[in-house]
Design a protein around this motif. Structure first.
Motif, PDB file in Angstrom:
ATOM      1  N   LYS A   1      -2.767 -18.048   1.326  1.00  0.00           N
ATOM      2  CA  LYS A   1      -2.596 -16.873   0.462  1.00  0.00           C
ATOM      3  C   LYS A   1      -4.789 -17.210   0.824  1.00  0.00           C
ATOM      4  O   LYS A   1      -5.178 -15.544   1.258  1.00  0.00           O
ATOM      5  CB  LYS A   1      -2.736 -16.524  -0.970  1.00  0.00           C
ATOM      6  CG  LYS A   1      -1.138 -16.590  -1.430  1.00  0.00           C
ATOM      7  CD  LYS A   1      -1.351 -15.880  -3.068  1.00  0.00           C
ATOM      8  CE  LYS A   1       0.000 -15.679  -3.155  1.00  0.00           C
ATOM      9  NZ  LYS A   1      -0.202 -15.389  -4.580  1.00  0.00           N
ATOM     10  N   ALA A   2      -5.308 -18.385   0.187  1.00  0.00           N
ATOM     11  CA  ALA A   2      -6.935 -18.092   0.712  1.00  0.00           C
ATOM     12  C   ALA A   2      -7.177 -17.636   1.944  1.00  0.00           C
ATOM     13  O   ALA A   2      -8.339 -17.305   2.218  1.00  0.00           O
ATOM     14  CB  ALA A   2      -7.698 -20.132   0.326  1.00  0.00           C
TER      15      ALA A   2
ATOM     16  N   ALA B   1      -1.873  -7.616  -0.524  1.00  0.00           N
ATOM     17  CA  ALA B   1      -1.170  -7.830  -1.659  1.00  0.00           C
ATOM     18  C   ALA B   1      -0.999  -9.218  -2.158  1.00  0.00           C
ATOM     19  O   ALA B   1      -1.196  -9.209  -3.419  1.00  0.00           O
ATOM     20  CB  ALA B   1      -0.124  -6.087  -2.562  1.00  0.00           C
ATOM     21  N   TRP B   2      -0.535  -9.133  -1.357  1.00  0.00           N
ATOM     22  CA  TRP B   2      -0.299 -10.958  -1.676  1.00  0.00           C
ATOM     23  C   TRP B   2      -1.123 -11.403  -2.184  1.00  0.00           C
ATOM     24  O   TRP B   2      -0.781 -12.807  -2.457  1.00  0.00           O
ATOM     25  CB  TRP B   2       1.650 -11.135  -0.470  1.00  0.00           C
ATOM     26  CG  TRP B   2       1.734 -13.260  -0.695  1.00  0.00           C
ATOM     27  CD1 TRP B   2       3.041 -13.218  -1.213  1.00  0.00           C
ATOM     28  CD2 TRP B   2       0.663 -14.299   0.279  1.00  0.00           C
ATOM     29  NE1 TRP B   2       2.491 -14.917  -1.341  1.00  0.00           N
ATOM     30  CE2 TRP B   2       1.438 -14.961   0.105  1.00  0.00           C
ATOM     31  CE3 TRP B   2      -0.121 -13.869   0.941  1.00  0.00           C
ATOM     32  CZ2 TRP B   2       1.540 -16.107   0.420  1.00  0.00           C
ATOM     33  CZ3 TRP B   2      -0.279 -15.147   1.923  1.00  0.00           C
ATOM     34  CH2 TRP B   2       0.420 -16.329   1.781  1.00  0.00           C
ATOM     35  N   ALA B   3      -2.084 -11.869  -1.005  1.00  0.00           N
ATOM     36  CA  ALA B   3      -2.696 -12.608  -0.579  1.00  0.00           C
ATOM     37  C   ALA B   3      -3.784 -12.186  -2.191  1.00  0.00           C
ATOM     38  O   ALA B   3      -4.792 -12.809  -1.949  1.00  0.00           O
ATOM     39  CB  ALA B   3      -3.826 -12.757   0.775  1.00  0.00           C
ATOM     40  N   GLY B   4      -4.129 -11.333  -2.454  1.00  0.00           N
ATOM     41  CA  GLY B   4      -4.909 -10.665  -3.697  1.00  0.00           C
ATOM     42  C   GLY B   4      -5.982 -10.344  -2.905  1.00  0.00           C
ATOM     43  O   GLY B   4      -7.122  -9.908  -4.000  1.00  0.00           O
ATOM     44  N   GLY B   5      -5.826  -9.646  -1.517  1.00  0.00           N
ATOM     45  CA  GLY B   5      -6.818  -9.232  -1.895  1.00  0.00           C
ATOM     46  C   GLY B   5      -7.487  -7.352  -1.120  1.00  0.00           C
ATOM     47  O   GLY B   5      -6.060  -6.938  -2.211  1.00  0.00           O
ATOM     48  N   SER B   6      -8.663  -7.225  -1.243  1.00  0.00           N
ATOM     49  CA  SER B   6      -7.673  -6.163  -0.917  1.00  0.00           C
ATOM     50  C   SER B   6      -7.498  -4.600  -0.253  1.00  0.00           C
ATOM     51  O   SER B   6      -6.615  -4.883   1.075  1.00  0.00           O
ATOM     52  CB  SER B   6      -9.890  -5.110  -1.492  1.00  0.00           C
ATOM     53  OG  SER B   6     -10.368  -5.087  -0.181  1.00  0.00           O
TER      54      SER B   6
ATOM     55  N   ARG C   1      -6.294 -14.446   3.040  1.00  0.00           N
ATOM     56  CA  ARG C   1      -7.818 -13.705   3.011  1.00  0.00           C
ATOM     57  C   ARG C   1      -8.597 -13.821   3.733  1.00  0.00           C
ATOM     58  O   ARG C   1      -9.092 -12.346   3.450  1.00  0.00           O
ATOM     59  CB  ARG C   1      -8.285 -14.253   1.793  1.00  0.00           C
ATOM     60  CG  ARG C   1      -6.934 -13.382   0.367  1.00  0.00           C
ATOM     61  CD  ARG C   1      -8.039 -13.727  -0.873  1.00  0.00           C
ATOM     62  NE  ARG C   1      -8.115 -14.671  -1.208  1.00  0.00           N
ATOM     63  CZ  ARG C   1      -7.500 -15.774  -2.112  1.00  0.00           C
ATOM     64  NH1 ARG C   1      -6.557 -15.161  -2.447  1.00  0.00           N
ATOM     65  NH2 ARG C   1      -7.643 -16.878  -2.495  1.00  0.00           N
TER      66      ARG C   1
ATOM     67  N   GLU D   1       1.070 -22.520  -1.536  1.00  0.00           N
ATOM     68  CA  GLU D   1       1.130 -20.855  -1.440  1.00  0.00           C
ATOM     69  C   GLU D   1      -0.350 -20.145  -1.929  1.00  0.00           C
ATOM     70  O   GLU D   1      -0.938 -19.459  -1.175  1.00  0.00           O
ATOM     71  CB  GLU D   1       2.228 -20.184  -2.789  1.00  0.00           C
ATOM     72  CG  GLU D   1       2.081 -18.656  -2.219  1.00  0.00           C
ATOM     73  CD  GLU D   1       2.822 -18.246  -3.319  1.00  0.00           C
ATOM     74  OE1 GLU D   1       3.502 -16.605  -3.356  1.00  0.00           O
ATOM     75  OE2 GLU D   1       3.110 -18.735  -4.208  1.00  0.00           O
ATOM     76  N   GLN D   2      -1.193 -21.481  -2.589  1.00  0.00           N
ATOM     77  CA  GLN D   2      -2.208 -20.600  -3.065  1.00  0.00           C
ATOM     78  C   GLN D   2      -3.044 -21.304  -2.121  1.00  0.00           C
ATOM     79  O   GLN D   2      -4.083 -20.392  -1.888  1.00  0.00           O
ATOM     80  CB  GLN D   2      -3.206 -21.459  -3.806  1.00  0.00           C
ATOM     81  CG  GLN D   2      -2.667 -20.775  -5.648  1.00  0.00           C
ATOM     82  CD  GLN D   2      -1.037 -21.672  -5.608  1.00  0.00           C
ATOM     83  OE1 GLN D   2      -0.207 -22.911  -5.211  1.00  0.00           O
ATOM     84  NE2 GLN D   2       0.442 -21.372  -6.414  1.00  0.00           N
TER      85      GLN D   2
END
Length: 77
Positions: A38-39, A72-77, A42, A34-35
């Motif tokens: 996500k990267a 939100a899931w990927a940690g982006g803005s 992004r 998953e990491q």
């Protein structure tokens, strides 16, 4: 050497500049973690908002991340 089995996918659409107004090429890439997914997601959010992700069947629990929730899931803005 054992290869990691892909359990996540990221699907995205990139507009082709020479194509008509509604022409989009859709591609999908697979990832072992998953990491990693996500990267990759992004990096795509800079180019397009049409990004979705999820787990590949038969992986459980089944997860689907819609384009509206991908930042939100990927940690982006």
């Amino acid at each position: 050497m054992k290869m990691d089995k892909a359990t996540w996918y990221v699907s995205f659409a990139i507009r082709t500049p020479d194509a008509g107004h509604h022409r989009f090429a859709r591609q999908t890439r697979t990832f072992a973690t998953e990491q990693d997914a996500k990267a990759f997601a992004r990096t795509l959010l800079v180019q397009t908002q049409d990004v979705s992700a999820g787990t590949i069947n038969p992986h459980t629990p089944r997860r689907v991340i819609a384009p509206a929730a991908i930042a939100a899931w990927a940690g982006g803005s």
